[in-house]
Design a protein around this motif. Structure first.
Motif, PDB file in Angstrom:
ATOM      1  N   MET A   1       0.994  -0.845  -0.366  1.00 32.99           N
ATOM      2  CA  MET A   1      -0.475   0.310  -0.193  1.00 32.99           C
ATOM      3  C   MET A   1       0.910   1.675  -0.251  1.00 32.99           C
ATOM      4  SD  MET A   1      -2.680   0.555  -0.304  1.00 32.99           S
ATOM      5  CE  MET A   1      -4.663   1.915   0.015  1.00 32.99           C
ATOM      6  N   THR A   2       2.161   0.961   0.526  1.00 34.80           N
ATOM      7  CA  THR A   2       2.436   2.406   0.300  1.00 34.80           C
ATOM      8  C   THR A   2       3.577   2.681  -0.611  1.00 34.80           C
ATOM      9  OG1 THR A   2       3.535   1.746   3.133  1.00 34.80           O
ATOM     10  CG2 THR A   2       5.163   3.362   1.971  1.00 34.80           C
ATOM     11  N   ARG A   3       3.491   1.125  -0.901  1.00 37.44           N
ATOM     12  CA  ARG A   3       4.030   1.991  -2.615  1.00 37.44           C
ATOM     13  C   ARG A   3       3.331   2.797  -3.959  1.00 37.44           C
ATOM     14  NH1 ARG A   3       7.992   1.808  -6.459  1.00 37.44           N
ATOM     15  NH2 ARG A   3       7.799   0.988  -8.481  1.00 37.44           N
ATOM     16  N   ILE A   4       2.469   1.810  -3.599  1.00 33.95           N
ATOM     17  CA  ILE A   4       1.017   2.306  -4.311  1.00 33.95           C
ATOM     18  C   ILE A   4       0.829   4.614  -3.992  1.00 33.95           C
ATOM     19  CG2 ILE A   4      -1.618   2.730  -4.747  1.00 33.95           C
ATOM     20  CD1 ILE A   4      -1.798  -0.249  -4.463  1.00 33.95           C
ATOM     21  N   ASN A   5       1.028   4.661  -3.332  1.00 34.80           N
ATOM     22  CA  ASN A   5       0.584   5.968  -1.588  1.00 34.80           C
ATOM     23  C   ASN A   5       1.419   6.569  -2.729  1.00 34.80           C
ATOM     24  OD1 ASN A   5      -1.687   5.366  -0.306  1.00 34.80           O
ATOM     25  ND2 ASN A   5      -1.340   5.119   0.692  1.00 34.80           N
ATOM     26  N   ASN A   6       3.289   5.882  -2.364  1.00 37.04           N
ATOM     27  CA  ASN A   6       4.306   7.178  -2.732  1.00 37.04           C
ATOM     28  C   ASN A   6       4.366   7.394  -4.365  1.00 37.04           C
ATOM     29  OD1 ASN A   6       5.567   7.366  -0.891  1.00 37.04           O
ATOM     30  ND2 ASN A   6       6.987   5.298  -0.801  1.00 37.04           N
ATOM     31  N   ASP A   7       3.534   6.635  -5.843  1.00 37.07           N
ATOM     32  CA  ASP A   7       3.557   6.311  -6.383  1.00 37.07           C
ATOM     33  C   ASP A   7       2.491   7.439  -6.666  1.00 37.07           C
ATOM     34  OD1 ASP A   7       5.225   4.462  -7.477  1.00 37.07           O
ATOM     35  OD2 ASP A   7       3.947   3.150  -6.891  1.00 37.07           O
ATOM     36  N   ILE A   8       1.236   7.182  -6.121  1.00 34.33           N
ATOM     37  CA  ILE A   8       0.562   8.715  -6.563  1.00 34.33           C
ATOM     38  C   ILE A   8       0.624  10.113  -5.992  1.00 34.33           C
ATOM     39  CG2 ILE A   8      -2.070   9.278  -6.062  1.00 34.33           C
ATOM     40  CD1 ILE A   8      -2.381   6.299  -5.291  1.00 34.33           C
TER      41      ILE A   8
END
Length: 86
Positions: free
Chosen positions: A1-8
């Motif tokens: 989930m952290t990876r997705i938030n960072n990408d966003i």
């Protein structure tokens, strides 16, 4: 989930910065002031969005779109990445 938030947050900040680069100095000042007032946040918070420090909340995306049509209105409600073109 952290990876997705960072990408966003990186995508949002890149597109916000790309839009700001198209404005003159005074247009940028007026735009930031307008968004800060409409979103009800501090100027420092806007700079955090710009610097990829945090995600832009959906309610603020609506204000960004209404201020200068930075992002598509459908994005202001969903969590899809911003469209490539403004």
């Amino acid at each position: 989930m952290t990876r997705i938030n960072n990408d966003i947050k990186h995508t949002e900040a890149q597109q916000l910065n790309a839009f700001l680069d198209t404005l003159t100095y005074w247009e940028r000042v007026e735009f930031v002031t307008s968004v800060v007032k409409r979103a009800g946040v501090k100027r420092q918070t806007f700079m955090n969005w710009k610097a990829m420090a945090c995600r832009i909340p959906d309610r603020a995306k609506v204000r960004l779109w209404r201020s200068r049509r930075v992002c598509a209105p459908s994005f202001a409600i969903s969590h899809r990445p911003w469209p490539r073109s403004f």
